[in-house]
Design a protein around this motif. Structure first.
Motif, PDB file in Angstrom:
ATOM      1  N   GLN A 185      -2.578   0.233  -4.880  1.00 20.87           N
ATOM      2  CA  GLN A 185      -3.829   0.985  -4.756  1.00 20.87           C
ATOM      3  C   GLN A 185      -4.918   0.131  -4.105  1.00 20.87           C
ATOM      4  OE1 GLN A 185      -6.234   3.869  -7.689  1.00 20.87           O
ATOM      5  NE2 GLN A 185      -6.316   1.740  -8.380  1.00 20.87           N
TER       6      GLN A 185
ATOM      7  N   TYR B 222      -7.403   2.612 -14.399  1.00 22.67           N
ATOM      8  CA  TYR B 222      -6.351   2.681 -15.432  1.00 22.67           C
ATOM      9  C   TYR B 222      -6.946   2.787 -16.834  1.00 22.67           C
ATOM     10  CZ  TYR B 222      -2.966   1.621 -11.804  1.00 22.67           C
ATOM     11  OH  TYR B 222      -2.178   1.680 -10.681  1.00 22.67           O
TER      12      TYR B 222
ATOM     13  N   SER C  36      -4.190  -0.202  -0.395  1.00 25.34           N
ATOM     14  CA  SER C  36      -4.582   1.010   0.335  1.00 25.34           C
ATOM     15  C   SER C  36      -6.093   1.018   0.553  1.00 25.34           C
ATOM     16  CB  SER C  36      -4.156   2.270  -0.428  1.00 25.34           C
ATOM     17  OG  SER C  36      -2.778   2.516  -0.272  1.00 25.34           O
TER      18      SER C  36
ATOM     19  N   VAL D 168      -6.079   6.653  -6.605  1.00 26.08           N
ATOM     20  CA  VAL D 168      -6.060   7.672  -7.651  1.00 26.08           C
ATOM     21  C   VAL D 168      -7.501   7.825  -8.152  1.00 26.08           C
ATOM     22  CG1 VAL D 168      -5.057   8.373  -9.871  1.00 26.08           C
ATOM     23  CG2 VAL D 168      -3.697   7.048  -8.235  1.00 26.08           C
TER      24      VAL D 168
ATOM     25  N   HIS E 192       0.832  -1.211   0.000  1.00 26.73           N
ATOM     26  CA  HIS E 192       0.000   0.000   0.000  1.00 26.73           C
ATOM     27  C   HIS E 192       0.866   1.262   0.000  1.00 26.73           C
ATOM     28  CE1 HIS E 192       0.672   0.361   4.430  1.00 26.73           C
ATOM     29  NE2 HIS E 192       0.413   1.628   4.219  1.00 26.73           N
TER      30      HIS E 192
ATOM     31  N   ARG F  81       2.982   1.969  -2.044  1.00 29.47           N
ATOM     32  CA  ARG F  81       3.230   2.346  -3.442  1.00 29.47           C
ATOM     33  C   ARG F  81       2.203   3.313  -4.011  1.00 29.47           C
ATOM     34  NH1 ARG F  81       6.345  -0.982  -6.862  1.00 29.47           N
ATOM     35  NH2 ARG F  81       7.550  -2.564  -5.759  1.00 29.47           N
ATOM     36  N   SER F  82       0.984   3.265  -3.494  1.00 29.93           N
ATOM     37  CA  SER F  82      -0.058   4.102  -4.111  1.00 29.93           C
ATOM     38  C   SER F  82      -1.250   4.285  -3.196  1.00 29.93           C
ATOM     39  CB  SER F  82      -0.545   3.476  -5.424  1.00 29.93           C
ATOM     40  OG  SER F  82      -1.590   4.239  -5.991  1.00 29.93           O
TER      41      SER F  82
ATOM     42  N   THR G 172       1.778  -0.985  -8.856  1.00 24.04           N
ATOM     43  CA  THR G 172       1.071   0.214  -8.405  1.00 24.04           C
ATOM     44  C   THR G 172      -0.424  -0.086  -8.261  1.00 24.04           C
ATOM     45  OG1 THR G 172       2.695   1.594  -9.521  1.00 24.04           O
ATOM     46  CG2 THR G 172       0.648   2.654  -8.875  1.00 24.04           C
TER      47      THR G 172
END
Length: 314
Positions: free
Chosen positions: A187, A174, A190, A168, A162, A164-165, A183
């Motif tokens: 995400q 994506y 997280s 978003v 987590h 890493r990102s 990544t």
């Protein structure tokens, strides 16, 4: 700020050591991904303490074999298998519909890691859809069962990935940015922590607590998309080349602690690693929790995005 929770256990502790002396007789438990890796050892420890355990798995044939092994090793006959594909919202809804009675502990353990870009039929990125959407819908659907148990716990298995990102929000799936497997995994992990933060707040009146955790570095089927040489390269790059892999029994310890420890009675919205509450923003390859994963504003926004996407009232 509330005091950081510490325990007598650490990185080398096993699930059996953590649960010693705890009696789960009469308690009902679900472990997603209970047919492989740390899911097996999590289920074994909980069953050994007297809990009735349901393995919620994609492959029920594999699940049945594991259930037979758990019955033999624990002496418990209270081990069941249920079909659950977290990437398929209809499968999640069917599992929820098939559940009857209270639920004391839900261990959201299953996951997919660093996969190539794949999408669900809805167009959702597969890691986010499985690791977050699937477990969110499962927990939300089982909320009445958790409420009925009184003092229920939800365990959200995250990862130090987590770091890493964060989420978003402008492009979760994506659709406009370049896809990176790690990544995307970060995400989704997280999201697992942010779920714990917001669910603990929203479900407090039901007596439900939710905590997240990093199990540690364990070689399991989770890494099936990551070649051995890439895993080793990542370990070296993270300055973790001298770190030892945990055994599955050690990897399950923090999940079992979060699920059962009396020290966590009534406590939610936190993140643990190596059987202790993680230190905020003191990040290393496998330890520490990033502030973005505990951010209440992000947790609330993610909840709203998720319920709107899944058309859930949670």
């Amino acid at each position: 700020m509330s005091a950081r929770i510490t325990t007598p256990f650490g990185a080398q502790s096993t699930a059996a050591e953590v649960i010693e002396g705890i009696d789960l007789t009469g308690r009902r438990v679900i472990v997603t991904g209970g047919a492989s890796g740390i899911g097996i050892e999590t289920a074994r420890a909980l069953a050994s303490a007297g809990a009735e355990v349901t393995l919620a798995v994609r492959n029920t044939e594999a699940g049945n074999k594991v259930a037979e092994d758990l019955v033999a090793s624990t002496g418990s006959s209270l081990i069941h298998v249920g079909a659950l594909d977290l990437a398929d919202q209809e499968s999640v809804a069917a599992f929820v519909a098939g559940w009857d009675g209270p639920l004391d502990i839900l261990v959201n353990n299953a996951g997919i890691m660093a996969s190539p870009l794949m999408r669900t039929p809805q167009g959702w990125e597969m890691q986010f859809a499985t690791n977050h959407f699937g477990h969110f819908a499962l927990a939300a659907g089982l909320r009445p069962a958790l409420r009925a148990a009184g003092g229920a716990r939800v365990v959200s298995v995250s990862s130090s990935a987590h770091h890493r990102s964060g989420i978003v929000f402008e492009d979760i799936h994506y659709e406009r940015r370049a896809y990176d497997p790690f990544t995307a995994y970060g995400q989704s992990k997280s999201a697992n922590v942010l779920f714990a933060v917001e669910a603990s707040k929203r479900w407090a009146s039901d007596g439900i607590t939710v905590n997240a955790l990093m199990p540690g570095g364990i070689r399991t089927n989770l890494q099936r998309y990551v070649p051995d040489e890439e895993l080793e390269r990542l370990r070296v790059a993270a300055g973790a080349s001298d770190m030892q892999w945990k055994t599955p029994e050690q990897g399950a310890a923090t999940s079992v602690l979060v699920a059962t420890s009396p020290l966590l009675e009534g406590i939610g919205g936190r993140y643990f690693d190596d059987c202790n509450e993680a230190e905020r923003d003191r990040l290393s390859a496998r330890n520490g929790v990033a502030s973005h994963a505990l951010d209440p504003a992000a947790a609330e926004q993610l909840w709203e995005v998720t319920t709107e996407t899944l058309k859930l009232d949670a």
